[in-house]
Design a protein around this motif. Structure first.
Motif, PDB file in Angstrom:
ATOM      1  N   PHE A  70     -24.215 -32.341   9.170  1.00 57.62           N
ATOM      2  CA  PHE A  70     -23.441 -33.550   9.426  1.00 57.62           C
ATOM      3  C   PHE A  70     -24.362 -34.761   9.576  1.00 57.62           C
ATOM      4  O   PHE A  70     -24.097 -35.825   9.019  1.00 57.62           O
ATOM      5  N   ASN A  71     -25.458 -34.598  10.299  1.00 60.39           N
ATOM      6  CA  ASN A  71     -26.408 -35.684  10.501  1.00 60.39           C
ATOM      7  C   ASN A  71     -27.030 -36.117   9.174  1.00 60.39           C
ATOM      8  O   ASN A  71     -27.175 -37.315   8.902  1.00 60.39           O
ATOM      9  N   LYS A  72     -27.389 -35.161   8.319  1.00 63.34           N
ATOM     10  CA  LYS A  72     -27.939 -35.492   7.001  1.00 63.34           C
ATOM     11  C   LYS A  72     -26.928 -36.293   6.187  1.00 63.34           C
ATOM     12  O   LYS A  72     -27.288 -37.238   5.488  1.00 63.34           O
ATOM     13  N   GLN A  73     -25.648 -35.902   6.276  1.00 62.47           N
ATOM     14  CA  GLN A  73     -24.608 -36.617   5.543  1.00 62.47           C
ATOM     15  C   GLN A  73     -24.441 -38.040   6.077  1.00 62.47           C
ATOM     16  O   GLN A  73     -24.278 -38.984   5.311  1.00 62.47           O
ATOM     17  N   LEU A  74     -24.516 -38.222   7.389  1.00 65.62           N
ATOM     18  CA  LEU A  74     -24.419 -39.565   7.965  1.00 65.62           C
ATOM     19  C   LEU A  74     -25.564 -40.449   7.495  1.00 65.62           C
ATOM     20  O   LEU A  74     -25.360 -41.623   7.188  1.00 65.62           O
ATOM     21  N   ILE A  75     -26.758 -39.894   7.430  1.00 63.38           N
ATOM     22  CA  ILE A  75     -27.914 -40.666   6.956  1.00 63.38           C
ATOM     23  C   ILE A  75     -27.707 -41.072   5.507  1.00 63.38           C
ATOM     24  O   ILE A  75     -27.950 -42.223   5.129  1.00 63.38           O
ATOM     25  N   THR A  76     -27.226 -40.153   4.684  1.00 63.82           N
ATOM     26  CA  THR A  76     -26.957 -40.457   3.271  1.00 63.82           C
ATOM     27  C   THR A  76     -25.887 -41.532   3.148  1.00 63.82           C
ATOM     28  O   THR A  76     -26.011 -42.458   2.347  1.00 63.82           O
ATOM     29  N   ASP A  77     -24.837 -41.425   3.952  1.00 63.06           N
ATOM     30  CA  ASP A  77     -23.715 -42.359   3.866  1.00 63.06           C
ATOM     31  C   ASP A  77     -24.074 -43.766   4.314  1.00 63.06           C
ATOM     32  O   ASP A  77     -23.378 -44.722   3.984  1.00 63.06           O
ATOM     33  N   LYS A  78     -25.170 -43.924   5.063  1.00 64.52           N
ATOM     34  CA  LYS A  78     -25.590 -45.260   5.477  1.00 64.52           C
ATOM     35  C   LYS A  78     -26.219 -46.026   4.320  1.00 64.52           C
ATOM     36  O   LYS A  78     -26.314 -47.245   4.365  1.00 64.52           O
ATOM     37  N   GLY A  79     -26.654 -45.320   3.285  1.00 69.18           N
ATOM     38  CA  GLY A  79     -27.303 -45.957   2.146  1.00 69.18           C
ATOM     39  C   GLY A  79     -26.300 -46.700   1.283  1.00 69.18           C
ATOM     40  O   GLY A  79     -25.088 -46.628   1.460  1.00 69.18           O
ATOM     41  N   ALA A  80     -26.829 -47.424   0.325  1.00 68.42           N
ATOM     42  CA  ALA A  80     -25.978 -48.144  -0.628  1.00 68.42           C
ATOM     43  C   ALA A  80     -25.213 -47.136  -1.479  1.00 68.42           C
ATOM     44  O   ALA A  80     -25.680 -46.022  -1.718  1.00 68.42           O
ATOM     45  N   SER A  81     -24.040 -47.538  -1.977  1.00 72.04           N
ATOM     46  CA  SER A  81     -23.221 -46.619  -2.763  1.00 72.04           C
ATOM     47  C   SER A  81     -23.957 -46.149  -4.020  1.00 72.04           C
ATOM     48  O   SER A  81     -23.762 -45.027  -4.470  1.00 72.04           O
ATOM     49  N   ILE A  82     -24.825 -46.965  -4.555  1.00 70.83           N
ATOM     50  CA  ILE A  82     -25.588 -46.564  -5.743  1.00 70.83           C
ATOM     51  C   ILE A  82     -26.589 -45.455  -5.415  1.00 70.83           C
ATOM     52  O   ILE A  82     -26.994 -44.681  -6.257  1.00 70.83           O
ATOM     53  N   GLU A  83     -26.956 -45.323  -4.130  1.00 72.57           N
ATOM     54  CA  GLU A  83     -27.885 -44.292  -3.680  1.00 72.57           C
ATOM     55  C   GLU A  83     -27.152 -43.064  -3.141  1.00 72.57           C
ATOM     56  O   GLU A  83     -27.760 -42.196  -2.548  1.00 72.57           O
ATOM     57  N   GLY A  84     -25.850 -43.010  -3.301  1.00 72.44           N
ATOM     58  CA  GLY A  84     -25.067 -41.873  -2.817  1.00 72.44           C
ATOM     59  C   GLY A  84     -24.343 -42.143  -1.533  1.00 72.44           C
ATOM     60  O   GLY A  84     -23.693 -41.253  -0.984  1.00 72.44           O
TER      61      GLY A  84
END
Length: 56
Positions: free
Chosen positions: A34-48
């Protein structure tokens, strides 16, 4: 809706209830992912990351 996710969590809870799985390890595994997904979701939409919400 991800029915596989829900079904998997239900099965894990059943395993915890029948003492086949340790609850702490189940929670640790969930929160690491879940934490990894939150970190990913903080990025720009072009970065996933998440797409911005638009109000019309």
């Amino acid at each position: 809706m991800d029915y596989k996710f829900t079904d998997n969590k239900k099965n894990l809870l059943d395993q915890i209830a029948s003492c086949k799985q340790e609850w702490k390890s189940v929670l640790d595994d969930f929160f690491i992912k879940f934490n990894k997904q939150l970190i990913t979701d903080k990025g720009a939409s072009i970065e996933g990351g998440m797409q911005p919400n638009f109000i019309w």
